[in-house]
Design a protein around this motif. Structure first.
Motif, mmCIF file in Angstrom:
data_model
loop_
_atom_site.group_PDB
_atom_site.id
_atom_site.type_symbol
_atom_site.label_atom_id
_atom_site.label_comp_id
_atom_site.label_asym_id
_atom_site.label_seq_id
_atom_site.Cartn_x
_atom_site.Cartn_y
_atom_site.Cartn_z
ATOM 1 N N GLY A 291 2.258 7.310 19.524
ATOM 2 C CA GLY A 291 2.322 8.006 18.253
ATOM 3 C C GLY A 291 2.707 7.103 17.104
ATOM 4 N N GLU A 292 3.316 5.968 17.420
ATOM 5 C CA GLU A 292 3.788 5.059 16.381
ATOM 6 C C GLU A 292 2.859 3.876 16.168
ATOM 7 N N THR A 293 1.976 3.574 17.150
ATOM 8 C CA THR A 293 1.179 2.358 17.069
ATOM 9 C C THR A 293 -0.288 2.610 16.786
ATOM 10 N N GLU A 294 -0.684 3.849 16.556
ATOM 11 C CA GLU A 294 -2.078 4.140 16.315
ATOM 12 C C GLU A 294 -2.436 3.889 14.855
ATOM 13 N N SER A 295 -3.652 4.290 14.477
ATOM 14 C CA SER A 295 -4.132 4.047 13.117
ATOM 15 C C SER A 295 -3.146 4.544 12.069
ATOM 16 N N PHE A 296 -3.033 3.760 10.988
ATOM 17 C CA PHE A 296 -2.206 4.028 9.817
ATOM 18 C C PHE A 296 -0.737 3.658 10.017
ATOM 19 N N SER A 297 -0.345 3.262 11.242
ATOM 20 C CA SER A 297 1.018 2.775 11.415
ATOM 21 C C SER A 297 1.146 1.460 10.657
ATOM 22 N N GLY A 298 2.101 1.389 9.725
ATOM 23 C CA GLY A 298 2.234 0.193 8.894
ATOM 24 C C GLY A 298 1.087 0.040 7.921
ATOM 25 N N ASN A 299 0.353 1.142 7.658
ATOM 26 C CA ASN A 299 -0.797 1.135 6.745
ATOM 27 C C ASN A 299 -1.905 0.199 7.209
ATOM 28 N N THR B 220 -8.913 -3.139 8.837
ATOM 29 C CA THR B 220 -8.453 -2.490 7.609
ATOM 30 C C THR B 220 -9.102 -3.121 6.392
ATOM 31 N N ALA B 221 -9.193 -4.443 6.389
ATOM 32 C CA ALA B 221 -9.817 -5.157 5.271
ATOM 33 C C ALA B 221 -11.286 -4.769 5.133
ATOM 34 N N LYS B 222 -11.936 -4.492 6.266
ATOM 35 C CA LYS B 222 -13.367 -4.199 6.249
ATOM 36 C C LYS B 222 -13.658 -2.736 5.953
ATOM 37 N N TRP B 223 -12.872 -1.828 6.540
ATOM 38 C CA TRP B 223 -13.188 -0.402 6.462
ATOM 39 C C TRP B 223 -12.298 0.385 5.501
ATOM 40 N N ARG B 224 -11.033 -0.017 5.371
ATOM 41 C CA ARG B 224 -10.114 0.720 4.499
ATOM 42 C C ARG B 224 -9.264 -0.245 3.664
ATOM 43 N N PRO B 225 -9.900 -1.058 2.814
ATOM 44 C CA PRO B 225 -9.143 -2.028 2.014
ATOM 45 C C PRO B 225 -8.120 -1.386 1.079
ATOM 46 N N ASP B 226 -8.303 -0.088 0.785
ATOM 47 C CA ASP B 226 -7.361 0.611 -0.082
ATOM 48 C C ASP B 226 -5.968 0.704 0.528
ATOM 49 N N LEU B 227 -5.867 0.529 1.864
ATOM 50 C CA LEU B 227 -4.570 0.606 2.531
ATOM 51 C C LEU B 227 -3.782 -0.699 2.443
ATOM 52 N N LEU B 228 -4.459 -1.796 2.225
ATOM 53 C CA LEU B 228 -3.824 -3.112 2.295
ATOM 54 C C LEU B 228 -2.654 -3.323 1.327
ATOM 55 N N PRO B 229 -2.744 -2.847 0.060
ATOM 56 C CA PRO B 229 -1.608 -3.070 -0.849
ATOM 57 C C PRO B 229 -0.289 -2.490 -0.338
ATOM 58 N N LYS B 230 -0.354 -1.482 0.519
ATOM 59 C CA LYS B 230 0.867 -0.866 1.041
ATOM 60 C C LYS B 230 1.304 -1.474 2.372
ATOM 61 N N ALA B 231 0.462 -2.334 2.964
ATOM 62 C CA ALA B 231 0.781 -2.944 4.255
ATOM 63 C C ALA B 231 1.733 -4.122 4.060
ATOM 64 N N ASP B 232 2.571 -4.349 5.043
ATOM 65 C CA ASP B 232 3.526 -5.461 4.998
ATOM 66 C C ASP B 232 2.853 -6.698 5.577
ATOM 67 N N LEU B 233 2.222 -7.489 4.707
ATOM 68 C CA LEU B 233 1.451 -8.653 5.133
ATOM 69 C C LEU B 233 2.093 -9.954 4.663
ATOM 70 N N THR B 234 1.950 -10.993 5.475
ATOM 71 C CA THR B 234 2.466 -12.308 5.103
ATOM 72 C C THR B 234 1.465 -12.999 4.182
ATOM 73 N N ASN B 235 1.903 -14.072 3.531
ATOM 74 C CA ASN B 235 0.991 -14.848 2.685
ATOM 75 C C ASN B 235 -0.172 -15.407 3.506
ATOM 76 N N LYS B 236 0.127 -15.811 4.733
ATOM 77 C CA LYS B 236 -0.914 -16.339 5.620
ATOM 78 C C LYS B 236 -1.962 -15.276 5.910
ATOM 79 N N GLU B 237 -1.505 -14.043 6.127
ATOM 80 C CA GLU B 237 -2.442 -12.948 6.411
ATOM 81 C C GLU B 237 -3.279 -12.600 5.190
ATOM 82 N N TRP B 238 -2.668 -12.644 3.992
ATOM 83 C CA TRP B 238 -3.432 -12.388 2.771
ATOM 84 C C TRP B 238 -4.489 -13.474 2.562
#
Length: 250
Positions: free
Chosen positions: A166-174, A216-234
């Motif tokens: 329930g915690e690791t499926e889609s939308f967890s961590g945006n 997420t980048a390919k199908w739902r890029p609108d979620l990325l601004p809310k995701a906790d991403l590192t500089n390397k991942e960006w």
């Protein structure tokens, strides 16, 4: 979690919710469900709950009094005024964070409209949350209510056999969920990624996060601004976007 649904079609709610995971949870007592027929609170021979709207216009409107009385019947039984969710395209769009928030409640009331809507006065009187499941119109609030109850139920402890899912499926961590594979190792010439066969949990976790970010980048890029991403991942996302753009332009 106790669900109370105010509806003109209680059998629709009961049939939908008493199956699969939610049905099992209801049988175990982890969830309770009561579908209350608003027509039972209409004071007329034919249990009519709608009338013409003042000011004219197409269609009929659900009247305030039957809706209010059906809600008050819940209040009188449970001894408190629970949160009331009105399913409407005018509401905030439902998402995973809202599911987690609603799952913290002991009782939730879902108000399902029909016809051209419900008299505004009773909405002002009882509704606490206006929620939509998307920018489209349905014939009633029953399907959205079941969508929300299914999603919320997954956040209730014990409902899922493996609570982690329930915690690791889609939308967890945006982020969208990573791709998953089962046996056989090769199907129609397509093989399971080697990393998933390695038994190295650290590498598996790393691969899964990378795949979630790519999806997420390919199908739902609108979620990325809310995701906790590192500089390397960006930086990797920027590289992928450039690559995808070049492929389209070829």
């Amino acid at each position: 979690m106790n669900y109370h649904v105010l509806t003109l079609f209680p059998e629709m709610i009961e049939n939908g919710m008493n199956t699969s995971i939610t049905g099992r949870a209801i049988a175990k007592g982890l969830l309770t469900l009561e579908a209350i027929n608003i027509r039972d609170f209409a004071f007329n021979k034919h249990q009519k709950v709608d009338d013409y709207p003042y000011g004219g216009g197409a269609g009929m409107l659900m009247q305030a009094e039957p809706v209010y009385l059906s809600y008050e019947s819940i209040v009188n039984r449970i001894g408190k005024r629970p949160r009331v969710i009105f399913l409407t395209p005018q509401g905030k769009t439902f998402n995973q964070n809202m599911a987690k928030e609603f799952a913290l409640e002991d009782d939730l009331v879902f108000l399902c409209g029909h016809y051209e809507g419900i008299d505004e006065r009773v909405l002002e009187e009882i509704v606490t949350d206006y929620v939509s499941i998307g920018d489209y119109v349905l014939t009633g609030g029953e399907l959205p209510a079941m969508v929300m109850m299914d999603s919320i139920s997954r956040m209730v402890p014990g409902v899922l056999n493996n609570q982690e899912s329930g915690e690791t499926e889609s939308f967890s961590g945006n982020l969208l969920e990573y791709p998953q594979y089962s046996r056989p190792e090769e199907w129609h010439g397509k093989k399971v990624p080697e990393v998933l066969l390695s038994g190295h949990h650290g590498n598996v976790d790393k691969w899964r996060r990378e795949q979630s970010i790519i999806r997420t980048a390919k199908w739902r890029p609108d979620l990325l601004p809310k995701a906790d991403l590192t500089n390397k991942e960006w930086n990797e996302i920027r590289r992928l976007r450039k690559q995808w753009k070049e492929e389209v332009e070829k």
